[in-house]
Design an enzyme around this catalytic site. Structure first.
Site, mmCIF file in Angstrom:
data_model
loop_
_atom_site.group_PDB
_atom_site.id
_atom_site.type_symbol
_atom_site.label_atom_id
_atom_site.label_comp_id
_atom_site.label_asym_id
_atom_site.label_seq_id
_atom_site.Cartn_x
_atom_site.Cartn_y
_atom_site.Cartn_z
ATOM 1 N N SER A 190 38.486 52.703 36.695
ATOM 2 C CA SER A 190 38.438 51.681 37.934
ATOM 3 C C SER A 190 37.033 51.536 38.104
ATOM 4 O O SER A 190 36.422 52.510 38.336
ATOM 5 C CB SER A 190 39.320 52.355 38.940
ATOM 6 O OG SER A 190 38.872 51.269 40.048
ATOM 7 N N LYS A 216 39.775 48.568 35.005
ATOM 8 C CA LYS A 216 39.949 47.618 36.130
ATOM 9 C C LYS A 216 38.508 47.252 37.001
ATOM 10 O O LYS A 216 37.842 48.347 37.039
ATOM 11 C CB LYS A 216 40.858 48.268 36.893
ATOM 12 C CG LYS A 216 40.686 48.213 38.446
ATOM 13 C CD LYS A 216 42.240 48.867 39.176
ATOM 14 C CE LYS A 216 42.109 49.620 40.314
ATOM 15 N NZ LYS A 216 43.218 49.962 41.060
ATOM 16 N N LYS A 263 36.947 45.918 40.409
ATOM 17 C CA LYS A 263 37.283 45.600 41.930
ATOM 18 C C LYS A 263 36.539 44.288 42.336
ATOM 19 O O LYS A 263 35.377 44.150 41.708
ATOM 20 C CB LYS A 263 36.594 46.786 42.803
ATOM 21 C CG LYS A 263 37.127 48.113 42.620
ATOM 22 C CD LYS A 263 38.564 48.147 43.406
ATOM 23 C CE LYS A 263 39.148 49.684 43.450
ATOM 24 N NZ LYS A 263 40.450 49.719 44.199
ATOM 25 N N ASP A 308 41.296 44.074 40.881
ATOM 26 C CA ASP A 308 42.010 44.711 42.297
ATOM 27 C C ASP A 308 41.072 44.372 43.142
ATOM 28 O O ASP A 308 40.026 44.580 43.323
ATOM 29 C CB ASP A 308 41.967 46.210 42.043
ATOM 30 C CG ASP A 308 42.547 46.955 43.211
ATOM 31 O OD1 ASP A 308 43.370 46.242 44.166
ATOM 32 O OD2 ASP A 308 42.598 48.059 43.381
ATOM 33 N N GLU A 319 45.748 42.955 41.023
ATOM 34 C CA GLU A 319 46.183 43.727 41.925
ATOM 35 C C GLU A 319 45.779 43.546 43.252
ATOM 36 O O GLU A 319 44.898 43.262 43.583
ATOM 37 C CB GLU A 319 45.673 45.079 41.470
ATOM 38 C CG GLU A 319 46.287 46.254 42.136
ATOM 39 C CD GLU A 319 45.635 47.653 41.849
ATOM 40 O OE1 GLU A 319 45.146 47.762 40.618
ATOM 41 O OE2 GLU A 319 45.893 48.328 42.525
ATOM 42 N N ASP A 364 49.968 47.165 45.535
ATOM 43 C CA ASP A 364 49.544 48.625 45.667
ATOM 44 C C ASP A 364 49.816 48.881 47.232
ATOM 45 O O ASP A 364 50.753 49.499 47.397
ATOM 46 C CB ASP A 364 47.896 48.710 45.127
ATOM 47 C CG ASP A 364 47.319 49.868 45.427
ATOM 48 O OD1 ASP A 364 48.002 50.851 46.130
ATOM 49 O OD2 ASP A 364 46.251 50.082 45.185
ATOM 50 N N LYS A 407 51.304 54.784 43.669
ATOM 51 C CA LYS A 407 50.432 55.871 44.079
ATOM 52 C C LYS A 407 51.257 57.199 44.971
ATOM 53 O O LYS A 407 51.653 56.967 45.581
ATOM 54 C CB LYS A 407 49.426 55.519 44.963
ATOM 55 C CG LYS A 407 48.364 54.765 44.478
ATOM 56 C CD LYS A 407 47.167 54.328 45.246
ATOM 57 C CE LYS A 407 45.884 53.710 44.439
ATOM 58 N NZ LYS A 407 45.232 52.728 45.220
ATOM 59 N N GLY A 440 45.107 55.615 41.357
ATOM 60 C CA GLY A 440 44.466 57.194 42.075
ATOM 61 C C GLY A 440 43.740 56.789 43.186
ATOM 62 O O GLY A 440 43.563 55.674 43.560
HETATM 63 MG MG MG Z 1 44.537 49.095 44.186
#
Ligand code: MG
Length: 378
Positions: A136, A162, A164, A189, A216, A241, A265, A293
Site C-alpha cells: 500500500s 494499492k 491511497k 483506496d 476501496e 473496508d 481486517k 492491514g
Molecule cells: Mg482501506
C-alpha cells in the site's frame, strides 16, 4: 483455556518511510502488545494495532488502553473456556472497541494453537502454504515520487500495488501509474475521503478506464447507499473496508450491491474469530476477500498471514514484509516477502519467536493484572 495473567506493553516503532493517507501523515506507530499467560504457564501474544488518532475509526491508542485494562482484562481473567471463540464471549457485552478486542483475540488464538502444537493458520482452517502480498503506497508530494515508489515495490517483487487517493490526488496520479505499469494489479483506496455526489461519481467514472482491481472505500463508512449508487455506474468492483465492522455489514453490502469485494481486517472486526466469520460470509455471498492491514508490527502481521491462508482470501493481502515499514520488529524472524509472496509458517501459534525481552526494554508503558487479584477483588 484459563488465562491467569494479562500483560500489556505500549510500544512505538519508527516507519522506514513516512506514510500519508487522505486523513493525515505519520512517521511512526504506537501499538499495544498483549501477553496472556495460562494456568500452565503457556504464553500467547497479540497486538492492538489501533491508530493513534480517531481518523480511521473511533478507536485510538488511549481508548484501547483504557478498555483493555478496565474492561477486557477483568472479563478475561474471570472466565474459562475450551476455545478462543468461546473465550471471546467474555467480552460480548462490551460494545465497540474492536481494535482492543482484536489484540486479546489474537493472543488467545496464538496461545490455544501453541497449546495444541499447531500453526495458527491450521487452527483457523487455512489451506495455503503461502500468500500473495500486496503493498500500500501513501500520498506522495509529486507524481514522479509516486512513480519512483511504485517502481521500487515492483522491483522488490510485489504483484499488487494499492494507491491511497484523496480529492485532488485522484485521476492524474492513478492514470500516470497505469500508463507506466500497464499490467500491474493496481487498486485505489480513498479511506472514505469523497462525498457521494455527482462530482465524485465523475472522478470514479474516469478511473474506471484505468482497469483497476477495485475502488476501496470511496465514501463514508455508513454510506452503503452511496456506494450502491456508484457501483451501478462503474464496472470496477467497489471494495468496502471502514464500512465492514461486523458480519451484518457484509450482508448489507451484498443485499444492496454496495460492493463486490470485501477487505477483512482482523483489527477492525474485533479479532480472528470475527474475521473468520466474515470470511465465511464472503464465501457464502460469492465475493472475493482479502486481508487489509493497519501497519501491524510482527505479531499482528503474522496473524494477518495466518488468516490470509483461508480459502476465500483470493486476492492479494496487505501482508508485505516487515522491512517495508520497520527497520526493527518485535518478532524473529520478521515477516519476509520473497517475490511478493509470504510463506505461511508451520511452527506452533503465530510461528515466530516474540522478542519479549526487547519489548519489555522498549515499552513506554506497561500494565499487569492477575486472576488471583481479580478473584480477591470481586
Ligand atoms: Mg482501506
Amino acid at each position: 483455556m484459563r488465562i491467569d495473567r494479562v500483560r500489556l506493553y505500549e510500544l512505538s516503532l519508527p516507519l522506514v518511510h513516512s506514510f500519508e493517507t487522505s486523513s493525515h501523515r505519520k512517521s511512526g506507530l504506537t501499538h499495544i502488545l498483549v501477553e496472556l499467560t495460562d494456568a500452565d504457564g503457556r504464553v500467547g501474544w497479540g497486538e492492538i494495532a489501533s491508530p493513534t488518532h480517531p481518523y480511521f475509526s473511533a478507536d485510538t491508542v488511549e481508548t484501547a488502553w483504557g478498555v483493555a485494562t478496565r474492561y477486557l482484562a477483568p472479563a478475561l481473567l474471570s472466565t474459562e473456556a475450551d476455545s478462543p471463540a468461546v473465550l471471546e464471549r467474555a467480552w460480548a457485552r462490551i460494545r465497540g472497541h474492536e481494535f482492543a478486542k482484536s489484540g486479546y483475540s489474537i493472543a488467545a488464538w496464538d496461545l490455544a494453537s501453541r497449546a495444541r502444537g499447531v500453526a495458527l493458520a491450521d487452527a483457523l482452517g487455512g489451506v495455503r502454504s503461502e500468500v500473495v502480498a500486496g503493498v500500500s503506497l501513501g500520498i506522495e508530494a509529486t507524481v514522479d515520487e509516486l512513480l519512483e515508489q511504485v517502481q521500487r515495490q515492483v522491483d522488490a517483487g510485489y504483484r499488487r500495488v494499492k494507491l491511497k487517493i484523496a480529492p485532488g490526488w485522484d485521476v492524474e496520479p492513478v492514470l500516470a501509474v497505469r500508463d507506466a505499469f500497464p499490467r500491474l494489479l493496481l487498486h485505489v483506496d480513498a479511506n472514505a475521503a469523497f462525498l457521494a455526489d455527482e462530482a465524485s461519481f465523475t472522478i470514479f467514472e474516469r478511473l474506471d478506464a484505468a482497469e483497476l482491481t477495485m475502488f476501496e472505500q470511496p465514501f463514508a463508512a455508513r454510506d452503503f447507499v452511496g456506494h450502491a449508487r456508484l457501483q451501478q455506474r462503474v464496472s470496477t468492483p467497489i471494495c468496502l473496508d471502514e464500512s465492514i465492522v461486523d458480519v451484518d455489514d457484509i450482508h448489507t453490502m451484498l443485499r444492496l450491491d454496495a460492493g463486490r469485494v470485501v477487505n477483512i481486517k482482523v483489527s477492525r472486526m474485533g479479532g480472528l474469530t470475527a474475521a473468520k466469520l466474515a470470511h465465511d460470509a464472503a464465501v457464502d455471498g460469492g465475493i472475493p476477500a482479502w486481508c487489509g492491514g493497519m501497519h501491524e508490527f510482527g505479531i499482528g502481521r503474522a496473524a494477518n498471514v495466518a488468516i490470509s491462508s483461508l480459502p476465500g482470501f483470493t486476492l492479494p493481502s496487505d501482508v508485505s514484509g516487515s522491512d517495508k515499514y520497520y527497520a526493527e520488529d518485535v518478532i524473529a524472524p520478521a515477516v519476509i516477502a520473497n517475490d511478493g509472496v509470504v510463506r505461511v509458517p508451520n511452527g506452533p501459534g503465530i510461528g515466530h519467536e516474540v522478542r519479549d525481552d526487547w519489548i519489555r526494554a522498549h515499552a513506554a508503558r506497561t500494565h499487569e493484572q492477575h486472576r488471583a487479584t481479580q478473584e480477591a477483588t470481586r
